[in-house]
Write an enzyme that holds these catalytic residues in place. Sequence first.
Site, short mmCIF file in Angstrom:
data_model
loop_
_atom_site.label_atom_id
_atom_site.label_comp_id
_atom_site.label_asym_id
_atom_site.label_seq_id
_atom_site.Cartn_x
_atom_site.Cartn_y
_atom_site.Cartn_z
N PHE A 145 0.86 -1.18 0.00
CA PHE A 145 0.00 0.00 0.00
C PHE A 145 0.89 1.23 0.00
O PHE A 145 1.79 1.35 0.84
CB PHE A 145 -0.92 0.02 1.23
CG PHE A 145 -1.90 1.17 1.18
CD1 PHE A 145 -3.12 1.03 0.52
CD2 PHE A 145 -1.60 2.39 1.76
CE1 PHE A 145 -4.02 2.09 0.44
CE2 PHE A 145 -2.49 3.46 1.69
CZ PHE A 145 -3.70 3.31 1.03
N ASP A 230 9.30 2.33 1.47
CA ASP A 230 8.15 3.07 1.99
C ASP A 230 8.05 2.73 3.48
O ASP A 230 7.58 1.65 3.87
CB ASP A 230 6.88 2.64 1.23
CG ASP A 230 5.62 3.33 1.76
OD1 ASP A 230 5.66 3.87 2.89
OD2 ASP A 230 4.61 3.31 1.05
N LYS A 260 3.08 9.92 8.47
CA LYS A 260 2.31 9.51 9.66
C LYS A 260 2.83 10.10 10.97
O LYS A 260 2.41 11.16 11.38
CB LYS A 260 2.22 8.00 9.72
CG LYS A 260 1.31 7.43 8.62
CD LYS A 260 0.93 6.02 8.90
CE LYS A 260 0.08 5.38 7.83
NZ LYS A 260 -1.33 5.71 7.90
#
Length: 419
Positions: A145, A230, A260
């Site tokens: 993702f 990532d 995040k």
Amino acid sequence: MKDSAHKTDDALLESGRKHYLPNYAPAPMILDRGKGARLWDTQGKEYVDLGAGISVTALGHGDEELVAIMAEQGARLWHVSNLYFSEPAIRLAEELCAATFAERVFFCNSGAEANEAAIKLARKHASIRHGDERKREILTFRGGFHGRTLATVTATAQPKYHQGFEPLPGGFRYADYNETEALEAEIGDRTCAVLVEPIQGEGGVVPAAPGFLAEISRCCRRHEALLIFDEVQSGLGRSGRLFAHQWEEGVVPDVVTIAKSLAGGLPMGAMLVGPAAADTLQPGSHGSTFGGNPVAAAVARAVLRRVLSKELIANVERQGERLRARLLALHNESGMIEEVRGRGLMIGAVLRKEWAGRAGELVEICRQHGVLVLQAGPDVLRFLPPLNILDEELDEGMDRFAAALAAADSAAAESAGVE
Ligand SMILES: Cc1ncc(COP(=O)(O)O)c(C=O)c1O
């Protein structure tokens, strides 16, 4: 609680459902305040937060140091754009470079934006270095993702995220995650970069198998492709190391994307770039109006300092073990958990066959029992608590989790008996 307060809440929920685009399905509550790993809704109901806003509030809610820094920087200067320097962003860039492989940093606002930047950087790097237009392919992995923009959703090799958004941009190729032997055939002269999560998060909390990242790295070197990790979800201490890829010995990336938890809950993302590609994006080639916002950067400096501290990493390891032990005990006691996997405080509990597909339902039962957990796909419950969670917060959260599972189990047994 007074009746009128209930009415106000119901009316607010109704308004949210009516006025938000229906792309989300938020839980039927309105969160009002938080402290540490606890949250309260407007009805005064308390929740233990074992999801940290999907890996964002790494230092919990209402952290006094972060709140004070935010207020002070907000009062001093809170936006300048990228036409000008500001000290918090310069210092943050300097500190990120000092702590990592990176030589330069690009600031943005989210994980998708950081990955979008990495995709553009890889293409531009190939165009400058190789000229050959065939060398533009980016390899990503099934179950991964990487975000919701058109390029990052295309990089996300999961068809359910693509449906209806076609035509998708070209130049992406997908391979199987943890299929180390197959890599050689997937990476070639047309590959300009490999983009990979060292622990797949949304895809079910799946850590890279030993040797997988090292083999990707070898193939990238052989074919002059950039290696991009990532670490939007897994980075900044969550796995028990600064970056989750550091669990694999000797792998040095060209690019790492983070977001995040970078500013502890304020929107901030970053692309860290090593020497091979640090000078690729020249003035005018890429940008982001809010990137490097002074308030977010000032807060991120404090987050980074604490994430780099031995105390915080020790807490991640210790609480990760405690969380895992509670889940393994539940695995033995209840018939609902098949497997516990992940690293540090990024843990997935895979549901047994009989409960497969019901993670969303269990997340809601947990919420009703006063504990917020996440799902990672339909079959996995995901735990991403604040990295500084205290013993009593974790214990209370796991007691409520166990009670929620027991309630779900007995409700299932009852309805099976009735049938
Ligand atoms: C690994 C990973 N990359 C990218 C993203 C996208 O981040 P954002 O939602 O901030 O755009 C996420 C979000 O869950 C993620 O887990």
